[in-house]
Scaffold this motif. Structure first.
Motif, PDB file in Angstrom:
ATOM      1  N   GLY A 172       9.226  16.467  12.018  1.00 44.04           N
ATOM      2  CA  GLY A 172       8.758  16.257  10.340  1.00 44.04           C
ATOM      3  C   GLY A 172       7.866  15.428   9.269  1.00 44.04           C
ATOM      4  N   ALA A 173       7.307  14.266  10.333  1.00 42.93           N
ATOM      5  CA  ALA A 173       6.917  12.634   9.823  1.00 42.93           C
ATOM      6  C   ALA A 173       5.195  13.518   9.722  1.00 42.93           C
ATOM      7  CB  ALA A 173       7.396  12.211  10.210  1.00 42.93           C
ATOM      8  N   GLY A 174       4.454  13.042   8.759  1.00 40.54           N
ATOM      9  CA  GLY A 174       3.228  13.841   7.994  1.00 40.54           C
ATOM     10  C   GLY A 174       2.316  12.894   9.157  1.00 40.54           C
ATOM     11  N   TRP A 175       1.063  13.301   9.051  1.00 37.34           N
ATOM     12  CA  TRP A 175      -0.222  11.527   9.820  1.00 37.34           C
ATOM     13  C   TRP A 175      -1.099  11.409   8.924  1.00 37.34           C
ATOM     14  CZ3 TRP A 175      -0.405  12.636  14.792  1.00 37.34           C
ATOM     15  CH2 TRP A 175       0.800  13.195  15.275  1.00 37.34           C
ATOM     16  N   GLU A 176      -0.546  10.290   9.122  1.00 39.17           N
ATOM     17  CA  GLU A 176      -2.053   9.820   7.904  1.00 39.17           C
ATOM     18  C   GLU A 176      -3.523   8.654   8.838  1.00 39.17           C
ATOM     19  OE1 GLU A 176      -0.457   6.386   5.701  1.00 39.17           O
ATOM     20  OE2 GLU A 176       1.327   7.716   5.541  1.00 39.17           O
ATOM     21  N   ALA A 177      -4.394   9.630   8.177  1.00 39.16           N
ATOM     22  CA  ALA A 177      -5.327   8.517   9.275  1.00 39.16           C
ATOM     23  C   ALA A 177      -5.521   7.357   9.257  1.00 39.16           C
ATOM     24  CB  ALA A 177      -6.478   8.845   8.175  1.00 39.16           C
ATOM     25  N   LEU A 178      -5.837   6.293   9.724  1.00 39.57           N
ATOM     26  CA  LEU A 178      -6.240   5.038   9.904  1.00 39.57           C
ATOM     27  C   LEU A 178      -6.557   4.445   9.202  1.00 39.57           C
ATOM     28  CD1 LEU A 178      -6.172   4.279  13.807  1.00 39.57           C
ATOM     29  CD2 LEU A 178      -4.225   3.989  13.106  1.00 39.57           C
ATOM     30  N   PRO A 179      -7.433   3.154   9.039  1.00 45.05           N
ATOM     31  CA  PRO A 179      -7.347   2.500   7.340  1.00 45.05           C
ATOM     32  C   PRO A 179      -9.249   2.201   8.460  1.00 45.05           C
ATOM     33  CG  PRO A 179      -5.959   0.778   8.035  1.00 45.05           C
ATOM     34  CD  PRO A 179      -5.359   1.741   8.604  1.00 45.05           C
ATOM     35  N   ALA A 180      -9.814   1.748   8.121  1.00 48.86           N
ATOM     36  CA  ALA A 180     -11.373   1.713   8.466  1.00 48.86           C
ATOM     37  C   ALA A 180     -10.836   0.237   8.913  1.00 48.86           C
ATOM     38  CB  ALA A 180     -12.161   1.611   7.627  1.00 48.86           C
ATOM     39  N   PRO A 181     -11.890  -0.083  10.299  1.00 48.44           N
ATOM     40  CA  PRO A 181     -11.894  -1.824  10.551  1.00 48.44           C
ATOM     41  C   PRO A 181     -11.936  -2.238   9.246  1.00 48.44           C
ATOM     42  CG  PRO A 181     -12.488   0.082  12.535  1.00 48.44           C
ATOM     43  CD  PRO A 181     -12.468   0.737  10.630  1.00 48.44           C
ATOM     44  N   TRP A 182     -12.759  -2.540   8.143  1.00 50.57           N
ATOM     45  CA  TRP A 182     -13.069  -3.634   7.901  1.00 50.57           C
ATOM     46  C   TRP A 182     -11.956  -3.957   6.750  1.00 50.57           C
ATOM     47  CZ3 TRP A 182     -16.287   0.648   8.642  1.00 50.57           C
ATOM     48  CH2 TRP A 182     -15.836   1.805   7.820  1.00 50.57           C
TER      49      TRP A 182
ATOM     50  N   GLN B  21      -8.641  -3.277   7.282  1.00 45.89           N
ATOM     51  CA  GLN B  21      -7.825  -3.835   7.990  1.00 45.89           C
ATOM     52  C   GLN B  21      -7.927  -4.189   9.940  1.00 45.89           C
ATOM     53  OE1 GLN B  21      -4.413  -4.188   7.440  1.00 45.89           O
ATOM     54  NE2 GLN B  21      -4.094  -3.776   4.990  1.00 45.89           N
ATOM     55  N   PRO B  22      -9.063  -5.452  10.046  1.00 45.37           N
ATOM     56  CA  PRO B  22      -9.228  -5.538  11.219  1.00 45.37           C
ATOM     57  C   PRO B  22      -8.664  -5.446  12.278  1.00 45.37           C
ATOM     58  CG  PRO B  22     -10.185  -7.600  10.046  1.00 45.37           C
ATOM     59  CD  PRO B  22      -9.154  -6.048   9.058  1.00 45.37           C
TER      60      PRO B  22
END
Length: 167
Positions: free
Chosen positions: A73-83, A85-86
């Motif tokens: 039941g864990a929610g989805w999180e969007a990935l951070p932008a490459p700049w 968290q490179p």
């Protein structure tokens, strides 16, 4: 590896489930490396096993993630932008490079020597990271140093030429 983590036995901070999963993954990955080497040799191209691994990985993730979501039941999180968290975005290119390198060198080195070199590199890299950018609870005790040295010795012994007479 057992020597390297033995300092955590007495501290009670060794997660047994994580150790079992890691050992299982290591056993499975040796078969993957051997098969990648055979595919690369048969096709005379190191990129073929890389593409096959990536395609299979994507399929497995597309099936496993929704199942894990339904179970936990864990929610989805969007990935951070490459700049932002490179380092998070380097996993893909590094993984492709690792697969390509393993497919090319596994046949001349053999699975045992390649696995020992990989484990030795991972241990040395982990110690270097703990020195340069330590995390909470990271301690480099004599057990870790001895484990890295024993792994290095195992690499040297495995790399020695065989004394058996050739058939």
């Amino acid at each position: 590896v057992v020597v390297a983590v033995s300092g955590r036995f007495s501290a009670g901070s060794l997660a047994l489930a994580a150790v079992i999963v890691t050992i299982s993954a290591g056993v499975i990955s040796t078969f993957q490396m051997a098969i990648n080497g055979m595919v690369a040799e048969q096709t005379d191209d190191g990129l073929v096993p890389v593409v096959l691994n990536l395609a299979l990985g994507i399929v497995v993730l597309l099936v496993a993630l929704p199942v894990a979501h339904a179970i936990t039941g864990a929610g989805w999180e969007a990935l951070p932008a490459p700049w932002q968290q490179p380092l998070l975005w380097l996993g893909g290119p590094l993984g492709v490079g690792f697969l390509l390198l393993s497919a090319i060198v596994i046949r001349p080195l053999g699975v045992l020597l390649y696995s020992l070199v990989t484990i030795g590199g991972q241990l040395a890299g982990a110690v270097a990271l703990d020195v340069v950018a330590p995390t909470a609870g990271a301690e480099i005790g004599w057990q870790v140093v001895l484990g890295v040295l024993l792994t290095g010795a195992a690499v040297v012994v495995a790399a020695l030429p065989s004394r058996r007479p050739s058939p």
